[in-house]
Design a protein around this motif. Sequence first.
Motif, mmCIF file in Angstrom:
data_model
loop_
_atom_site.group_PDB
_atom_site.id
_atom_site.type_symbol
_atom_site.label_atom_id
_atom_site.label_comp_id
_atom_site.label_asym_id
_atom_site.label_seq_id
_atom_site.Cartn_x
_atom_site.Cartn_y
_atom_site.Cartn_z
ATOM 1 N N VAL A 43 37.575 95.917 -38.446
ATOM 2 C CA VAL A 43 38.950 96.059 -37.968
ATOM 3 C C VAL A 43 38.946 96.279 -36.457
ATOM 4 N N ALA A 44 39.858 95.605 -35.777
ATOM 5 C CA ALA A 44 39.956 95.748 -34.318
ATOM 6 C C ALA A 44 40.763 97.015 -34.018
ATOM 7 N N TRP A 45 40.109 98.151 -34.055
ATOM 8 C CA TRP A 45 40.789 99.429 -33.914
ATOM 9 C C TRP A 45 41.422 99.613 -32.537
ATOM 10 N N ASN A 46 41.028 98.799 -31.580
ATOM 11 C CA ASN A 46 41.608 98.887 -30.243
ATOM 12 C C ASN A 46 42.628 97.782 -29.975
ATOM 13 N N ALA A 47 43.112 97.156 -31.038
ATOM 14 C CA ALA A 47 44.145 96.127 -30.892
ATOM 15 C C ALA A 47 45.364 96.734 -30.213
#
Length: 206
Positions: A43-47
């Motif tokens: 998951v791109a947690w820094n999206a």
Amino acid sequence: CVAAPMSASAQRVAEHIKQKVELVLTAKEGRTERAAALPTQGVAWNARDRNGDSALNMAGSKGNEELVDVLLKAGADVNLANISGVTPLMGAAFKGNAAIVHKLIQAGARTDPLDRIKKNAAIYAAGVGCNECLAEFLRAGAPINARLDNDETLLMWAAGYGHTATVKFLLEQGADRSLKDNRGKTAADMARDGNFSSAASLLESS
């Protein structure tokens, strides 16, 4: 005409984009349980949204402590600012949420970054009168008499917004009431300008 099936790499890209969109929407809506249910890997947690706000930035500014916990555990970037230079720590300080301020600092949030208008997180805490937030910043090493834009200090911001209890707290921590901004005004002057007589009296007392 039948569309050709997506390749494996195209499917991965599509899934990545879907997860980014879902995370951003989840943070905006404050859906902590949904964020916690997202996969721990991939998951791109820094999206970020179109304003550059990451999920952690949104959680901090909304005062959503549970979501902050989920995002920190997932490894979200604690210092990632939006396009205005606002970090999660600034958002939490502006919200006056000392618990989130503490968690972010413990996770490695820096106290020194400035946003687009050259303010840092501690200044925002002083502006909203959050003594517990300021205590966290001071414990983290933030200088109490730092001069920021226009030579303003934490004490000046607290005084200018009439936060008498915060003025008292800062004075007890060693704030210098004699300092002046680039206009030659002291914290007492700013309190008087705002008709905050209690804060002005405290600053004028010996």
